[in-house]
Design a protein around this motif. Structure first.
Motif, mmCIF file in Angstrom:
data_model
loop_
_atom_site.group_PDB
_atom_site.id
_atom_site.type_symbol
_atom_site.label_atom_id
_atom_site.label_comp_id
_atom_site.label_asym_id
_atom_site.label_seq_id
_atom_site.Cartn_x
_atom_site.Cartn_y
_atom_site.Cartn_z
ATOM 1 N N PRO A 149 -3.047 -0.991 62.278
ATOM 2 C CA PRO A 149 -1.746 -0.726 61.746
ATOM 3 C C PRO A 149 -1.941 0.723 60.993
ATOM 4 O O PRO A 149 -0.910 1.426 60.754
ATOM 5 N N GLY A 150 -3.096 0.783 60.352
ATOM 6 C CA GLY A 150 -3.245 1.968 59.620
ATOM 7 C C GLY A 150 -3.129 3.380 60.246
ATOM 8 O O GLY A 150 -2.982 4.546 59.778
ATOM 9 N N LEU A 151 -3.077 3.210 61.633
ATOM 10 C CA LEU A 151 -3.165 4.589 62.383
ATOM 11 C C LEU A 151 -1.824 5.188 62.441
ATOM 12 O O LEU A 151 -1.747 6.397 62.415
ATOM 13 N N ARG A 152 -0.742 4.397 62.107
ATOM 14 C CA ARG A 152 0.649 5.005 62.203
ATOM 15 C C ARG A 152 0.957 5.963 63.510
ATOM 16 O O ARG A 152 1.227 7.082 63.033
ATOM 17 N N LEU A 153 0.903 5.426 64.757
ATOM 18 C CA LEU A 153 1.223 6.362 65.805
ATOM 19 C C LEU A 153 1.876 5.512 67.118
ATOM 20 O O LEU A 153 1.259 4.735 67.270
ATOM 21 N N SER A 154 3.143 6.153 67.259
ATOM 22 C CA SER A 154 3.813 5.685 68.205
ATOM 23 C C SER A 154 4.073 6.911 69.164
ATOM 24 O O SER A 154 3.710 7.947 68.833
ATOM 25 N N TYR A 155 4.815 6.404 70.273
ATOM 26 C CA TYR A 155 5.187 7.518 71.114
ATOM 27 C C TYR A 155 6.330 7.365 72.002
ATOM 28 O O TYR A 155 7.071 6.034 72.020
ATOM 29 N N VAL A 156 7.231 8.235 72.367
ATOM 30 C CA VAL A 156 8.484 8.189 73.261
ATOM 31 C C VAL A 156 8.271 8.935 74.419
ATOM 32 O O VAL A 156 7.742 9.921 74.429
ATOM 33 N N CYS A 200 12.212 17.285 67.553
ATOM 34 C CA CYS A 200 10.789 16.992 66.800
ATOM 35 C C CYS A 200 10.703 18.100 65.730
ATOM 36 O O CYS A 200 10.046 17.620 64.855
ATOM 37 N N ARG A 201 11.029 19.245 66.044
ATOM 38 C CA ARG A 201 10.981 20.271 64.829
ATOM 39 C C ARG A 201 11.723 19.957 63.695
ATOM 40 O O ARG A 201 11.332 20.399 62.632
ATOM 41 N N ARG A 202 12.801 19.169 64.088
ATOM 42 C CA ARG A 202 13.678 18.873 62.819
ATOM 43 C C ARG A 202 13.305 17.693 61.955
ATOM 44 O O ARG A 202 13.521 17.629 60.740
ATOM 45 N N THR A 203 12.738 16.685 62.789
ATOM 46 C CA THR A 203 12.694 15.421 62.232
ATOM 47 C C THR A 203 11.081 14.879 61.868
ATOM 48 O O THR A 203 10.871 14.067 61.221
ATOM 49 N N VAL A 204 10.358 15.186 63.114
ATOM 50 C CA VAL A 204 9.003 14.417 62.894
ATOM 51 C C VAL A 204 7.886 15.263 61.973
ATOM 52 O O VAL A 204 7.084 14.545 61.257
ATOM 53 N N HIS A 205 7.979 16.639 62.006
ATOM 54 C CA HIS A 205 7.376 17.290 60.835
ATOM 55 C C HIS A 205 5.667 17.078 61.076
ATOM 56 O O HIS A 205 4.860 16.896 60.176
ATOM 57 N N GLY A 206 5.217 16.937 62.447
ATOM 58 C CA GLY A 206 3.835 16.859 62.543
ATOM 59 C C GLY A 206 3.341 15.460 62.990
ATOM 60 O O GLY A 206 2.384 15.341 63.638
ATOM 61 N N GLY A 207 4.103 14.477 62.213
ATOM 62 C CA GLY A 207 3.775 13.021 62.500
ATOM 63 C C GLY A 207 2.091 12.670 62.051
ATOM 64 O O GLY A 207 1.674 13.328 61.139
ATOM 65 N N CYS A 208 1.518 12.111 62.868
ATOM 66 C CA CYS A 208 0.054 11.782 62.656
ATOM 67 C C CYS A 208 -0.685 12.826 62.718
ATOM 68 O O CYS A 208 -0.701 13.696 63.513
ATOM 69 N N PRO A 209 -1.815 12.820 61.732
ATOM 70 C CA PRO A 209 -2.691 13.976 61.782
ATOM 71 C C PRO A 209 -3.433 14.236 63.251
ATOM 72 O O PRO A 209 -3.781 13.217 63.826
#
Length: 477
Positions: free
Chosen positions: A321-328, A342-351
């Protein structure tokens, strides 16, 4: 002997829920105002965090509160006070909640060791840590892995996921159609933004995973509860009752939480509805890999000839769960607008470092082997919990074994309150959830949701179930 307060008054979770609802409706808590965290309120009241969780889940499900991730939990902006707008605001610190007479065990719902029977967690004791550490060390030596990832995600991971989904779920997609996001709720936010669905109506399954309704409400959509029967979401009901809906969020492989699979006929009906009404389908395939009889069902997306299905998957429930990584995964014609969103809402997401490690984990075959091993392990652990629960069927606690998933749904007889039972379980340290809270508190089938993935032996399963039913204290009724 003095009668304990918890028996004389309403259950603690009910008192918390009622008090918050009253304070919101009377304007004592304003729209947009931040409320106490689970930990802070539980400490203040001297109750288990799980007890507060039950109350908050109901408030979230009914739209009184909204969760905003790390920022905290807030009063919904769409909640209007029941009093006149000019009325004087009362102080927040009003009548206190009743406290239980004895100390309670705090359930760790936010980190550390999993609470007994907690849902939504993979088998943390069986995660291949050595392989992961080796891949992590290798990627950490690369300067590029320390950069901020592109808004749509790390391209090698997108390529690896596209190849994996083609093999395992029958989804034909290129890497450019795969978008990496930090969590399932972020997936919904991205979809609503990219498709311009704010202020539209959305079908959701009833019952369903509570954050689905919470996130869509926060994004401004109108929620349409479409009932789930023994064949999944009732498409005919949705078409008749909510004709103008533009979105449907479904869990066709393993309905959350009932566990039923959507049959072919209803899948076709759902796709036909979306095509005819210029609507979209979000397929939440949160645990589609885990099926214990026959092969995993093909994804609804694999049947999508018109590009109306948006596929959502998660690695957090498969790996950790600590990964915090999903996909669409989207249709090719939608790629440009999702890139902009993506540029408006996700802001890079998972490192990028973590994305790079996952990409290697998939590309080198570790992921497929891990899934196969966990499928066998979960089938065994599922059977352990079901066997431990079997003697209680005579008392009205009946397990319905579905073909897949990571939790069990246990029916509760009609004269028992599943929310109260779940609250007593939480007070005793268990992370059992009530089915009623997944229906926004509405009347209907009663049940308890129990995770089995972290049960390591039959003896442990027997011990946990014995302690659980001791906590239920059915003789006290």
């Amino acid at each position: 002997m003095t009668q304990p307060m918890a028996r004389a008054a309403a259950p603690i979770h009910e008192q918390i829920y009622t008090r918050f609802r009253s304070m919101i409706e009377q304007g004592q808590l304003s729209p947009g105002q931040k409320v106490s965290s689970l930990r802070a309120l539980a400490t203040e009241l001297g109750v288990a965090r799980g007890t507060v969780q039950v109350a908050y889940d109901r408030l979230l499900g009914e739209g009184y509160l909204v969760a905003r991730g790390p920022a905290g939990t807030f009063v919904s902006e769409h909640t209007a006070p029941a009093r006149p707008a000019h009325a004087k605001k009362a102080p927040v610190a009003a009548r206190p909640f009743a406290r239980p007479s004895a100390p309670e065990t705090i359930v760790d719902m936010e980190g550390g060791n999993p609470a007994p029977l907690q849902m939504g967690l993979p088998a943390l004791d069986e995660f291949p840590r050595k392989v992961w550490a080796r891949l992590m060390t290798r990627q950490a030596r690369k300067v590029g892995s320390l950069n901020k990832p592109p808004p749509a995600g790390y391209m090698p991971l997108r390529e690896a996921l596209a190849a994996y989904l083609h093999r395992s779920r029958g989804i034909d997609a290129h890497a450019a159609q795969v978008f990496i996001v930090p969590a399932y709720t972020a997936s919904l936010a991205l979809i609503v933004d990219a498709l311009g669905l704010a202020r539209e109506s959305a079908w959701i399954e009833h019952p369903c995973y509570p954050p689905t309704a919470q996130t869509l409400k926060r994004m401004g959509l109108r929620i349409c509860n479409v009932p789930v029967d023994e064949h999944g979401i009732d498409v005919g009901f949705g078409r008749k009752r909510f004709k103008n809906a533009r979105l449907a969020v479904v869990t066709p492989s393993h309905q959350s939480p009932t566990g039923v699979a959507l049959p072919l006929q209803r899948r076709v009906e759902l796709l036909d509805w979306a095509d005819a009404h210029d609507a979209w389908i979000v397929e939440d395939d949160y645990d589609g890999e885990y099926r214990y009889r026959g092969h995993p069902l093909p994804a609804l997306k694999s049947m999508d000839a018109c590009g109306r299905v948006i596929y959502c998957g998660t690695l957090s429930k498969v790996l950790f769960p600590g990964l915090r990584l999903s996909y669409v995964v989207v249709a090719p014609n939608l790629v440009p607008q999702f890139e902009l969103a993506c540029r408006r809402t996700v802001h890079g997401g998972c490192p990028e470092l973590m994305q790079a490690v996952v990409a290697d984990f998939i590309a080198e075959g570790h992921f497929s082997r891990h899934i196969k091993r966990m499928r066998t392990l979960y089938a065994r652990r599922r059977a352990m919990l079901a066997e431990a629960l079997a003697p209680y069927a005579a008392d009205g606690f009946v397990v319905h074994l579905q073909d897949g998933g990571m939790h069990l749904l246990v029916d509760v007889r009609e004269d028992l309150d599943d929310v109260a039972l779940a609250s007593r379980a939480c007070d005793a340290g268990f992370a059992v959830r009530a089915l009623t809270t997944w229906r926004n508190g509405s009347h209907g089938r009663r049940g308890l949701l129990m995770g089995f993935t972290n049960i390591s032996s039959q003896a442990q399963a027997q011990r946990l179930v014995t302690e659980l039913f001791r906590a239920f204290d059915l003789r006290a009724r």
